[in-house]
Motif scaffolding. Structure first.
Motif, PDB file in Angstrom:
ATOM      1  N   ASN A 144       0.752  -1.223  -0.002  1.00 12.53           N
ATOM      2  CA  ASN A 144       0.086  -0.037   0.124  1.00 12.53           C
ATOM      3  C   ASN A 144       0.945   1.163  -0.006  1.00 12.53           C
ATOM      4  O   ASN A 144       1.880   1.526   0.714  1.00 12.53           O
ATOM      5  CB  ASN A 144      -1.009  -0.022   1.128  1.00 12.53           C
ATOM      6  CG  ASN A 144      -1.942  -1.198   1.191  1.00 12.53           C
ATOM      7  OD1 ASN A 144      -2.509  -1.407   0.109  1.00 12.53           O
ATOM      8  ND2 ASN A 144      -2.116  -1.688   2.379  1.00 12.53           N
ATOM      9  N   ALA A 145       0.476   2.120  -0.787  1.00 13.68           N
ATOM     10  CA  ALA A 145       1.240   3.245  -1.004  1.00 13.68           C
ATOM     11  C   ALA A 145       1.535   4.194   0.337  1.00 13.68           C
ATOM     12  O   ALA A 145       2.363   4.703   0.340  1.00 13.68           O
ATOM     13  CB  ALA A 145       0.816   4.252  -2.114  1.00 13.68           C
ATOM     14  N   GLY A 146       0.210   4.346   0.830  1.00 12.55           N
ATOM     15  CA  GLY A 146       0.119   5.336   2.413  1.00 12.55           C
ATOM     16  C   GLY A 146       1.474   4.797   3.143  1.00 12.55           C
ATOM     17  O   GLY A 146       2.008   5.338   3.597  1.00 12.55           O
ATOM     18  N   PRO A 147       1.177   3.407   3.448  1.00 11.70           N
ATOM     19  CA  PRO A 147       2.419   3.085   4.550  1.00 11.70           C
ATOM     20  C   PRO A 147       3.758   3.191   4.010  1.00 11.70           C
ATOM     21  O   PRO A 147       4.656   3.198   4.841  1.00 11.70           O
ATOM     22  CB  PRO A 147       1.865   1.550   4.956  1.00 11.70           C
ATOM     23  CG  PRO A 147       0.459   1.559   4.477  1.00 11.70           C
ATOM     24  CD  PRO A 147       0.251   2.433   3.319  1.00 11.70           C
ATOM     25  N   ARG A 148       3.895   2.807   2.649  1.00  9.23           N
ATOM     26  CA  ARG A 148       5.398   3.275   2.049  1.00  9.23           C
ATOM     27  C   ARG A 148       5.745   4.399   2.378  1.00  9.23           C
ATOM     28  O   ARG A 148       6.704   4.834   2.911  1.00  9.23           O
ATOM     29  CB  ARG A 148       5.432   2.929   0.809  1.00  9.23           C
ATOM     30  CG  ARG A 148       5.283   1.543   0.306  1.00  9.23           C
ATOM     31  CD  ARG A 148       5.763   0.955  -1.136  1.00  9.23           C
ATOM     32  NE  ARG A 148       5.058   1.983  -2.112  1.00  9.23           N
ATOM     33  CZ  ARG A 148       3.875   1.396  -2.763  1.00  9.23           C
ATOM     34  NH1 ARG A 148       3.419   0.276  -2.144  1.00  9.23           N
ATOM     35  NH2 ARG A 148       3.170   2.150  -3.549  1.00  9.23           N
ATOM     36  N   LEU A 149       4.858   5.487   1.865  1.00  8.23           N
ATOM     37  CA  LEU A 149       5.175   6.865   2.318  1.00  8.23           C
ATOM     38  C   LEU A 149       5.427   7.274   3.605  1.00  8.23           C
ATOM     39  O   LEU A 149       6.248   7.951   4.086  1.00  8.23           O
ATOM     40  CB  LEU A 149       4.499   8.057   1.654  1.00  8.23           C
ATOM     41  CG  LEU A 149       4.418   9.435   1.755  1.00  8.23           C
ATOM     42  CD1 LEU A 149       5.927   9.755   1.093  1.00  8.23           C
ATOM     43  CD2 LEU A 149       3.149  10.190   1.092  1.00  8.23           C
ATOM     44  N   ALA A 150       4.267   6.609   4.529  1.00  2.11           N
ATOM     45  CA  ALA A 150       4.659   6.936   6.114  1.00  2.11           C
ATOM     46  C   ALA A 150       6.006   6.420   6.579  1.00  2.11           C
ATOM     47  O   ALA A 150       6.470   6.992   7.341  1.00  2.11           O
ATOM     48  CB  ALA A 150       3.504   6.399   6.688  1.00  2.11           C
ATOM     49  N   GLY A 151       6.433   5.247   6.046  1.00  3.49           N
ATOM     50  CA  GLY A 151       7.843   4.707   6.381  1.00  3.49           C
ATOM     51  C   GLY A 151       8.858   5.416   6.016  1.00  3.49           C
ATOM     52  O   GLY A 151       9.908   5.730   6.777  1.00  3.49           O
ATOM     53  N   LEU A 152       8.686   5.966   4.815  1.00  2.00           N
ATOM     54  CA  LEU A 152       9.999   6.968   4.573  1.00  2.00           C
ATOM     55  C   LEU A 152       9.839   8.309   5.424  1.00  2.00           C
ATOM     56  O   LEU A 152      10.997   8.603   5.724  1.00  2.00           O
ATOM     57  CB  LEU A 152       9.495   7.336   2.888  1.00  2.00           C
ATOM     58  CG  LEU A 152      10.554   8.216   2.361  1.00  2.00           C
ATOM     59  CD1 LEU A 152      12.069   7.615   2.338  1.00  2.00           C
ATOM     60  CD2 LEU A 152      10.183   8.732   1.094  1.00  2.00           C
ATOM     61  N   LEU A 153       8.649   8.712   5.625  1.00  2.00           N
ATOM     62  CA  LEU A 153       8.876   9.968   6.367  1.00  2.00           C
ATOM     63  C   LEU A 153       9.172   9.717   7.769  1.00  2.00           C
ATOM     64  O   LEU A 153       9.958  10.653   8.358  1.00  2.00           O
ATOM     65  CB  LEU A 153       7.291  10.645   6.339  1.00  2.00           C
ATOM     66  CG  LEU A 153       6.750  10.899   5.010  1.00  2.00           C
ATOM     67  CD1 LEU A 153       5.322  11.577   4.985  1.00  2.00           C
ATOM     68  CD2 LEU A 153       7.610  12.243   4.572  1.00  2.00           C
ATOM     69  N   ALA A 154       8.685   8.487   8.364  1.00  2.00           N
ATOM     70  CA  ALA A 154       9.244   8.230   9.746  1.00  2.00           C
ATOM     71  C   ALA A 154      10.839   7.736   9.699  1.00  2.00           C
ATOM     72  O   ALA A 154      11.402   7.665  10.987  1.00  2.00           O
ATOM     73  CB  ALA A 154       8.404   7.157  10.151  1.00  2.00           C
TER      74      ALA A 154
END
Length: 536
Positions: free
Chosen positions: A238-248
């Motif tokens: 899922n794109a959302g968790p991928r981006l959230a993981g990068l930001l975190a």
């Protein structure tokens, strides 16, 4: 007249000292590789992963330009014979030296691979009439017919060490088991790491499906040492968790953040991103042969997809521009043929595939289906960018013209084996040209299946056109570039007119990463640790 193509790799540029970096790299993938085995499935995530561990005789850069790999040069005799000179001083990760025997063994294994999906890579080696090793540093391949793109194709065939199973003297004699005396390796032998032995810049460490794939730097690699001591690939569909993981800070690089989120990244100096157009066309393949077809229900009991008017109506019912804008967030281009215009063998000015629901309804009525029919669209939900959303949108468009369309979405681990068994009536597909020319799609999907000629291996919809077959057979054996391009254009036009394959769009691939890194996007959509370097 001899045609000769020679490449060389200068030692001073290929054998560089290892840099002082000893860091780990964490990469979040949108689509998880299904195996470590380099010959299991000719699938982009699998091929990208394989290139970390295994190498071909040739290799392609980020623009799919050809370069030396385990072969330093090659030449063609103007007909069927290719001679490859192999790189010296190369060892496998188990310490065994690389030689011509390993190439012979590898080519045999692709033809003796009982666990391969849809005959992956056998479509390349099955075209060989003979493979000879006159000395440890030379391979001579004679093809059954002239094959102008053989060096391009060989970039995707990862070379195995012949030391992984018992054998006597090796030879390309498949009928006699090529001299192999032990059991041929199967996919599980690679996934558990036992036989995951290659010459590439990284070595296999661990593979836990659905969790992670871990690699470590190959200290004995013949080429330039990679800056990352270890690499960890993590599947995050899922794109959302991928981006959230990068930001975190959990990931260093991620595949395919949603295009709508790029503005957020653009304004954040902690991150960078790159958008790279690809050669991957997303399309539907229709069952145009069976009567009845398993997932089509019409009042007359027939398969409406056999009627060209119905197939044309399906294409007219789809608003490609809206899909690109609303679902792909602009990170795609509408597809009016099977390779982006301007690439080798494409139509120079393909007619736009217009959106015209009124015309679609008229054609359905003319074909005898004024009340439409029932249809199920099969799709992956974890392979292509927004694959299930795209299929849902198409189902809605078809419903608007009277075709009662449903969607059956499933994981690719289930989908691809079912598709290869021809279980679907309409199937979503994605195809990126590994050769960089139109023949890649045209020989694999619409051609009548011919194992001897290694064409038509993915013709699951039963498309049959003798005139088309004549064109594509002539094209793939024509060494003259101008003549080959003309034949490919004629073949491509014929397939488009049939609407047995309905192109939707070409994907663009997005990679986002931490600002202390540089990433080079690839037109083949491969996500590779070798494309990630520390920012200077």
């Amino acid at each position: 007249m001899r045609s000769r193509i020679m490449f060389a790799c200068v030692a001073s540029t290929c054998l560089l000292a290892a840099p002082a970096w000893a860091q780990s790299l964490r990469v979040a993938l949108s689509s998880e590789p299904t195996a470590i085995d380099p010959h299991y499935h000719d699938l982009s995530p699998n091929n990208a992963l394989a290139l970390h561990i295994f190498e071909g005789l040739t290799k392609q850069d980020e623009k799919q330009k050809l370069h030396p790999g385990l072969a330093t040069s090659w030449e063609n005799d103007g007909k069927n014979k290719w001679t490859f000179k192999l790189r010296q001083g190369v060892t496998f990760s188990n310490g065994k030296p690389f030689s011509a025997d390993d190439v012979v063994f590898t080519f045999c294994r692709t033809l003796k691979n009982e666990t391969a999906i849809a005959g992956s890579f056998a479509d390349i080696t099955g075209a060989f009439a003979s493979v000879e090793a006159p000395d440890p540093q030379t391979i001579v391949i004679t093809t059954k017919s002239p094959d102008p793109l053989l060096p391009n194709f060989l970039a995707s065939v990862g070379i195995l060490s012949s030391s992984i199973i018992p054998h006597d003297k090796l030879s390309f004699d498949v009928a006699k088991n090529c001299g192999v005396t032990g059991a041929w390796p199967v996919v599980g032998d690679f996934n558990d790491g036992k036989l995951a032995i290659g010459t590439g810049p990284y070595k296999f460490k661990s593979y836990t499906r659905g969790s992670s794939i871990e690699l470590e730097r190959n200290a004995s690699y013949w080429g330039q040492a990679e800056p990352w001591e270890s690499v960890r690939f993590l599947p995050v569909p899922n794109a959302g968790p991928r981006l959230a993981g990068l930001l975190a800070g959990d990931y260093d690089v991620i595949e395919n953040p949603a295009a709508r989120d790029l503005g957020r990244l653009k304004d954040d100096k902690r991150f960078g991103y790159v958008v790279t157009p690809s050669t991957r066309v997303i399309y539907f393949q229709l069952d145009v042969a069976r009567e009845p077809s398993p997932f089509v229900k019409a009042e007359n009991g027939k398969n409406p997809l056999k009627d060209e008017r119905v197939r044309k109506a399906l294409s007219l019912a789809i608003d490609r521009d809206a899909i690109v804008k609303r679902i792909m967030d602009g990170a795609a281009e509408p597809a009016y043929q099977f390779l982006p215009t301007g690439m080798f063998g494409t139509l120079p000015n393909p007619p736009a595939l217009r959106y015209d629901p009124a015309a679609a309804k008229k054609l359905l009525s003319e074909a005898g289906y004024p009340n439409g029919f029932q249809l199920t669209l099969a799709t992956t939900n974890d392979r292509y960018i927004n694959d299930s959303q795209i299929t849902q949108a198409v189902a809605q468009y078809l419903t608007q013209v009277g075709i009662r369309a449903e969607v059956d979405a499933m994981t690719r681990a289930v989908y691809f084996p079912r598709r290869s068994k021809k279980e679907f009536s309409v199937a979503l597909g994605g195809w990126g040209s590994t050769s960089g020319e139109a023949s890649s799609f045209l020989r694999q999907w619409p051609a009548t299946p011919d194992e001897a000629q290694t064409i038509g291996g993915s013709n699951y919809g039963g498309y049959l056109d003798p005139d088309y077959d004549k064109l594509i057979r002539a094209a793939i054996s024509t060494l003259d570039d101008a003549k080959r391009s003309e034949l490919l254009q004629q073949a491509g036009a014929k397939v488009l007119e049939s609407n047995a394959f309905i192109p939707l769009h070409f994907e663009s691939t997005v990679w986002a990463y931490k600002a202390n890194l540089n990433y080079v996007g690839r037109s083949d959509q491969f996500t590779m640790a070798m494309s990630v370097k520390p920012a200077k």
